[in-house]
Design a protein around this motif. Sequence first.
Motif, PDB file in Angstrom:
ATOM      1  N   LEU A 108      19.534  78.185  14.058  1.00 42.74           N
ATOM      2  CA  LEU A 108      18.417  78.886  13.571  1.00 42.74           C
ATOM      3  C   LEU A 108      17.841  79.582  14.535  1.00 42.74           C
ATOM      4  N   PRO A 109      16.936  80.642  14.064  1.00 43.75           N
ATOM      5  CA  PRO A 109      16.123  81.632  14.986  1.00 43.75           C
ATOM      6  C   PRO A 109      15.199  80.520  15.639  1.00 43.75           C
ATOM      7  N   VAL A 110      14.812  80.843  16.752  1.00 41.49           N
ATOM      8  CA  VAL A 110      13.758  79.787  17.548  1.00 41.49           C
ATOM      9  C   VAL A 110      12.569  79.705  16.772  1.00 41.49           C
ATOM     10  N   GLU A 111      11.931  80.659  16.228  1.00 44.36           N
ATOM     11  CA  GLU A 111      10.775  80.285  15.426  1.00 44.36           C
ATOM     12  C   GLU A 111      10.817  79.295  14.336  1.00 44.36           C
ATOM     13  N   GLN A 112      11.880  79.314  13.635  1.00 41.48           N
ATOM     14  CA  GLN A 112      12.133  78.463  12.429  1.00 41.48           C
ATOM     15  C   GLN A 112      12.403  76.831  13.205  1.00 41.48           C
ATOM     16  N   ARG A 113      13.521  77.025  14.104  1.00 43.20           N
ATOM     17  CA  ARG A 113      13.730  75.832  14.806  1.00 43.20           C
ATOM     18  C   ARG A 113      12.631  74.951  15.535  1.00 43.20           C
ATOM     19  N   GLU A 114      11.732  75.668  16.048  1.00 49.14           N
ATOM     20  CA  GLU A 114      10.455  75.004  16.763  1.00 49.14           C
ATOM     21  C   GLU A 114       9.459  74.491  15.669  1.00 49.14           C
ATOM     22  N   VAL A 115       9.335  75.237  14.815  1.00 41.72           N
ATOM     23  CA  VAL A 115       8.486  74.437  13.482  1.00 41.72           C
ATOM     24  C   VAL A 115       9.092  73.254  12.952  1.00 41.72           C
ATOM     25  N   ILE A 116      10.442  73.344  12.774  1.00 41.11           N
ATOM     26  CA  ILE A 116      11.101  72.133  12.152  1.00 41.11           C
ATOM     27  C   ILE A 116      11.150  70.977  13.006  1.00 41.11           C
ATOM     28  N   VAL A 117      11.219  71.248  14.515  1.00 42.00           N
ATOM     29  CA  VAL A 117      11.168  70.200  15.310  1.00 42.00           C
ATOM     30  C   VAL A 117       9.849  69.448  15.437  1.00 42.00           C
ATOM     31  N   LEU A 121      -1.307  75.235  17.460  1.00 39.90           N
ATOM     32  CA  LEU A 121      -0.598  75.122  18.585  1.00 39.90           C
ATOM     33  C   LEU A 121       0.057  76.562  18.987  1.00 39.90           C
ATOM     34  N   LEU A 122       0.847  77.197  17.777  1.00 39.38           N
ATOM     35  CA  LEU A 122       1.448  78.449  17.989  1.00 39.38           C
ATOM     36  C   LEU A 122       0.618  79.610  17.894  1.00 39.38           C
ATOM     37  N   GLU A 123      -0.770  79.273  17.616  1.00 42.52           N
ATOM     38  CA  GLU A 123      -1.901  80.448  17.302  1.00 42.52           C
ATOM     39  C   GLU A 123      -1.160  81.330  16.242  1.00 42.52           C
ATOM     40  N   ILE A 124      -1.066  80.661  15.077  1.00 42.96           N
ATOM     41  CA  ILE A 124      -0.498  81.426  13.577  1.00 42.96           C
ATOM     42  C   ILE A 124      -0.892  80.874  12.563  1.00 42.96           C
ATOM     43  N   SER A 125      -1.029  81.450  11.511  1.00 39.36           N
ATOM     44  CA  SER A 125      -1.737  80.858  10.186  1.00 39.36           C
ATOM     45  C   SER A 125      -0.725  79.572   9.827  1.00 39.36           C
ATOM     46  N   PRO A 126      -1.198  78.573   9.100  1.00 40.45           N
ATOM     47  CA  PRO A 126      -0.598  77.750   8.692  1.00 40.45           C
ATOM     48  C   PRO A 126       0.415  78.085   7.593  1.00 40.45           C
ATOM     49  N   ASN A 127      -0.099  79.007   6.678  1.00 39.87           N
ATOM     50  CA  ASN A 127       1.151  79.732   5.767  1.00 39.87           C
ATOM     51  C   ASN A 127       2.194  80.229   6.570  1.00 39.87           C
ATOM     52  N   THR A 128       2.100  80.888   7.471  1.00 40.67           N
ATOM     53  CA  THR A 128       3.054  81.271   8.275  1.00 40.67           C
ATOM     54  C   THR A 128       4.154  80.222   8.746  1.00 40.67           C
ATOM     55  N   VAL A 129       3.480  79.293   9.162  1.00 44.94           N
ATOM     56  CA  VAL A 129       4.187  77.979   9.685  1.00 44.94           C
ATOM     57  C   VAL A 129       4.977  77.301   8.481  1.00 44.94           C
ATOM     58  N   ALA A 130       4.361  77.288   7.316  1.00 44.91           N
ATOM     59  CA  ALA A 130       4.939  76.741   5.946  1.00 44.91           C
ATOM     60  C   ALA A 130       6.273  77.783   5.750  1.00 44.91           C
ATOM     61  N   GLY A 131       6.062  78.949   5.968  1.00 43.51           N
ATOM     62  CA  GLY A 131       7.186  79.850   5.681  1.00 43.51           C
ATOM     63  C   GLY A 131       8.328  79.707   6.349  1.00 43.51           C
ATOM     64  N   ARG A 132       8.121  79.543   7.739  1.00 44.99           N
ATOM     65  CA  ARG A 132       9.093  79.231   8.791  1.00 44.99           C
ATOM     66  C   ARG A 132       9.897  77.969   8.296  1.00 44.99           C
ATOM     67  N   TYR A 133       9.290  76.982   8.469  1.00 45.37           N
ATOM     68  CA  TYR A 133       9.416  75.833   7.923  1.00 45.37           C
ATOM     69  C   TYR A 133      10.657  75.887   6.635  1.00 45.37           C
ATOM     70  N   ARG A 134       9.862  76.478   5.606  1.00 39.53           N
ATOM     71  CA  ARG A 134      10.717  76.407   4.269  1.00 39.53           C
ATOM     72  C   ARG A 134      12.019  77.313   4.520  1.00 39.53           C
ATOM     73  N   TYR A 135      12.060  78.368   5.202  1.00 42.61           N
ATOM     74  CA  TYR A 135      13.068  79.277   5.246  1.00 42.61           C
ATOM     75  C   TYR A 135      14.149  78.586   6.215  1.00 42.61           C
ATOM     76  N   GLY A 136      13.698  77.924   7.377  1.00 45.00           N
ATOM     77  CA  GLY A 136      14.436  77.210   8.018  1.00 45.00           C
ATOM     78  C   GLY A 136      15.180  76.136   7.445  1.00 45.00           C
ATOM     79  N   LEU A 137      14.630  75.273   6.745  1.00 47.57           N
ATOM     80  CA  LEU A 137      15.413  74.298   5.760  1.00 47.57           C
ATOM     81  C   LEU A 137      16.101  74.769   4.751  1.00 47.57           C
TER      82      LEU A 137
END
Length: 162
Positions: free
Chosen positions: A88-97, A112-128
């Motif tokens: 997975l791309p690092v951004e998605q892998r990091e959020v999943i972990v 922690l990552l200094e991004i919006s919770p919606n961006t985090v949720a998107g990275r998580y969803r796309y990674g999964l």
Amino acid sequence: MLYGRALGLSHSEAEDVLQETFVALLQRGQPPAQPDHYCVRSFRNRALNYRRSLWRRLARELESRRWFDRSQGETPQERAAMRSLAELPVEQREVIVLKIWHEYTFEEIGELLEISPNTVAGRYRYGLQKLRARLKGETYERVESLGEAVSFLDAAPPVGGP
């Protein structure tokens, strides 16, 4: 250690960064207000700084096939899951972990990552979604009491499914 691996460090690099993080924590005059948040944030910053070296990056890429520590009892499904997570791309892998193994909320990860919770949720969803596609129908569930990822093969279809 897993978070360090998710950030692209080798096992030994993750150990070094973890040690540096705890040394910095011990050198503080007073304990941080949020110790868990401080440790993960400090670890992340040190890991990202550590990764910047070209020589370290080349050595890390050569070791990328051994992303997780292997054990004798691993099943082929566990190896497939580890390989898929490593791809997975690092951004998605990091959020999943952070979400699954550290049990952080999207809001906490966003801070922690200094991004919006919606961006985090998107990275998580796309990674999964990518993990599901790569694992081709095998169902992976989490055993809450143990806090470990466990594979269940041939799981029952969803309710209302064929």
